[in-house]
Scaffold this active site. Structure first.
Site, short mmCIF file in Angstrom:
data_model
loop_
_atom_site.label_atom_id
_atom_site.label_comp_id
_atom_site.label_asym_id
_atom_site.label_seq_id
_atom_site.Cartn_x
_atom_site.Cartn_y
_atom_site.Cartn_z
N CYS A 161 -0.44 -10.78 2.80
CA CYS A 161 -1.38 -9.65 2.81
C CYS A 161 -1.86 -9.27 1.43
O CYS A 161 -2.65 -8.34 1.29
CB CYS A 161 -0.73 -8.47 3.52
SG CYS A 161 -0.19 -8.95 5.17
N HIS A 301 -2.09 0.26 -0.71
CA HIS A 301 -1.92 -0.80 0.30
C HIS A 301 -1.54 -0.16 1.64
O HIS A 301 -2.07 -0.55 2.68
CB HIS A 301 -0.83 -1.77 -0.16
CG HIS A 301 -0.60 -2.91 0.78
ND1 HIS A 301 -1.54 -3.87 1.01
CD2 HIS A 301 0.47 -3.23 1.56
CE1 HIS A 301 -1.06 -4.76 1.89
NE2 HIS A 301 0.15 -4.38 2.25
N GLU A 312 5.80 2.08 -1.70
CA GLU A 312 4.58 2.10 -2.52
C GLU A 312 4.44 3.45 -3.23
O GLU A 312 4.03 3.51 -4.40
CB GLU A 312 3.34 1.84 -1.67
CG GLU A 312 2.06 1.86 -2.52
CD GLU A 312 0.82 1.40 -1.79
OE1 GLU A 312 0.85 1.34 -0.54
OE2 GLU A 312 -0.18 1.11 -2.47
N LYS A 333 -6.59 1.62 5.50
CA LYS A 333 -6.13 0.93 6.72
C LYS A 333 -5.99 1.91 7.88
O LYS A 333 -5.91 1.48 9.03
CB LYS A 333 -4.80 0.22 6.45
CG LYS A 333 -4.92 -1.00 5.53
CD LYS A 333 -3.61 -1.76 5.41
CE LYS A 333 -3.72 -2.93 4.44
NZ LYS A 333 -3.69 -2.51 3.02
N HIS A 338 -5.19 -3.36 9.58
CA HIS A 338 -4.72 -4.21 8.49
C HIS A 338 -5.32 -5.61 8.63
O HIS A 338 -4.95 -6.37 9.53
CB HIS A 338 -3.19 -4.27 8.53
CG HIS A 338 -2.58 -4.95 7.34
ND1 HIS A 338 -3.31 -5.55 6.35
CD2 HIS A 338 -1.27 -5.10 6.99
CE1 HIS A 338 -2.50 -6.05 5.44
NE2 HIS A 338 -1.26 -5.80 5.80
N PHE A 397 4.04 -10.09 2.46
CA PHE A 397 5.31 -10.71 2.80
C PHE A 397 5.54 -11.87 1.84
O PHE A 397 4.61 -12.63 1.54
CB PHE A 397 5.30 -11.26 4.24
CG PHE A 397 5.34 -10.20 5.31
CD1 PHE A 397 5.72 -8.89 5.04
CD2 PHE A 397 5.02 -10.52 6.62
CE1 PHE A 397 5.77 -7.93 6.03
CE2 PHE A 397 5.07 -9.56 7.63
CZ PHE A 397 5.44 -8.27 7.33
#
Lengths: 410, 82
Positions: A161, A301, A312, A333, A338, A397
């Site tokens: 991502c 994010h 985050e 998002k 996403h 990831f």
């Protein structure tokens, strides 16, 4: 040697909220959600049936001859690249000086699944000869290069991502290193299919709020329970400032710097301290020659997962220090879902547009901010403000962290 | 099935797969030089023709099908049932 300034001269996107970046941005400013419950028969037995599918089917926009042999992810990338290229005024440059960096998180999984079905039901001789070029992760980059006649390096850095943001970071490097004058950068994803949904659901990464899909993506909210899978593509045109100036093309903003790091903590879970993500943020600021006090806005994010959003928030605290108190943070998002490998590029575009328009969109569905998040979260209404410099974060990831720093063109 | 009927049906298949207007798919046309059918699309055309005409087109034979007329002749000789 003086480092070459890099500017953004073109933006393009096709997303769950619209077939263009302009339509998408207006929808985000109005706090619209694109999430829906999938009513397609193939989704009936899935544990999670919420997704945000592309608003405009790329096949309806592209020339049929072009679209026919491409995976949907490649089609989406071509639509976004075409818009960005036109927005940049179709830069005239030697083909050997035009590079492409277009990433994907997963690759052509729709094609992979379709062809696996054909192999099983009809046999090997009925597998399409276009299978390999459709599923290879560099397929979208190659398609864009072919469409634009770009003959410098063509790349597809893959970091789940964070891929779309990493593509832009690599584009910055290519121009600074003198390997290209114009770089078409971005990300694409078309993974709204049974296997990815089942697989993300197996990780317990997706929201299961089937009774209210538009409320499912709720970054930083106490009631968040996972992300909403989206699809689409976003592309930005990067250009050396000198090259843009020579052809009198106005810049949307300057890509001032990038910072990359890895957690080396867990293959999927974020480091809960956010320490390595913070290093990406401070590295981006240093690269951009900006202080934390210069930053007015962050496009986080923030996917709406319980662990990721808090990590985050800590990373932003660590990376920006006390300045974080007065930095307007949004999480788009909440509107788009996403877009995986396209997310970083789309949010980079949103960050640039926030600077251009002097407005930070509100985080949709942020009814009750998490007590563990000590940030100036923009909620309820978009906030009008001057933004001389801003950041966009992307994580993936594999522990990938990418921060991009933007500043006004000079 | 006459050669003309095979051509009509074959041209329809080519249009389906490549998007080239069936009217342009005439016996004298070269797949690569005139119709811009690349080697990957040619495999798709051959597979569709096998299904439609109930024949087999071995890879060795496929290599020699340079024009639409070559393909129609091959299909006719391979013995089209219906």
């Amino acid at each position: 040697m003086k480092v070459r300034d890099v500017v953004i001269t073109g933006l393009g996107a096709t997303t769950p909220l619209g077939g263009t970046i302009a339509d998408t941005w207006q929808a985000v400013l109005h706090g619209q959600s694109a999430a829906r419950v999938l009513d397609e028969p193939w989704a009936a037995d899935l544990p999670v049936r919420i997704a945000a599918t592309a608003a405009v089917n790329p096949v309806t926009v592209l020339d049929p001859g072009t679209a026919r042999n491409l995976d949907r992810g490649q089609q989406l990338a071509l639509v976004a690249a075409d818009e960005a290229w036109r927005d940049a005024g179709r830069p005239e440059a030697e083909p050997e000086r035009i590079a492409v960096v277009v990433s994907t998180g997963i690759g052509g999984i729709g094609t992979l699944l379709d062809q696996a079905d054909i192999l099983r039901t009809r046999g090997a001789r009925r597998v399409s000869p276009f299978t390999v070029p459709r599923i290879m992760p560099n397929g979208p980059a190659a398609s864009v290069a072919l469409a634009l006649g770009a003959r410098a390096g063509v790349h597809a850095p893959v970091s789940a991502c964070a891929s779309g943001a990493e593509a832009i970071a690599l584009g910055l490097d290519l121009i600074r290193a003198g390997r290209a004058d114009v770089v078409v950068c971005g990300g694409t994803e078309a993974a709204v299919a049974p296997l990815p949904l089942a697989a993300f659901a197996a990780m317990r990464a997706l929201s299961t709020r089937h009774d209210a899909p538009a409320a499912a993506s709720r970054p930083f909210d106490k009631q968040r329970d996972g992300f909403v899978l989206g699809e689409g593509a976003a592309v930005v045109v990067l250009e050396s400032a000198d090259h843009a100036a020579a052809r009198r093309q106005p810049a949307h903003a300057r890509l001032a710097g990038a910072g990359l790091s890895n957690d080396a903590h867990h293959v999927a879970a974020p480091d809960p301290t956010g320490a390595s993500a913070a290093r990406a943020i401070t590295a981006a600021l240093r690269d951009a020659d900006l202080g934390a006090d210069d930053v007015r806005h962050v496009n986080a994010h923030a996917t709406s997962t319980p662990a990721g959003d808090v990590a985050e928030a800590l990373a932003l605290r660590t990376g920006l220090g006390a300045a974080a108190d007065s930095i307007a943070v949004t999480a788009t998002k909440s509107c788009t879902g996403h877009l995986l490998g396209a997310a970083g590029a789309l949010e980079a575009a949103f960050t640039v547009l926030a600077m251009r328009d002097g407005v930070v969109p509100a985080i949709r569905n942020l009814d009750d901010p998490d007590d563990d998040v000590a940030l100036d979260l923009v909620r309820v209404d978009a906030r009008s403000m001057s933004i001389p410099a801003a950041l966009s974060n992307s994580f993936g990831f594999g522990g990938h962290n990418v921060a991009l720093a933007f500043a006004e063109a000079r | 099935m006459s050669n003309d009927e095979i051509l009509t049906e074959f041209a329809r298949l080519v249009q389906e797969i490549t998007g080239i207007n069936a009217a342009q798919v005439t016996a004298d046309k070269s797949f690569t030089n005139d119709l811009d059918v690349d080697s990957l699309s040619m495999v798709e055309v051959a597979t569709a023709a096998e299904d439609r005409f109930g024949i087999a087109i071995p890879d060795d034979a496929l290599k020699n099908l340079k024009t639409v007329g070559d393909a129609v002749d091959f299909i006719a000789k391979a013995g089209v049932a219906a």
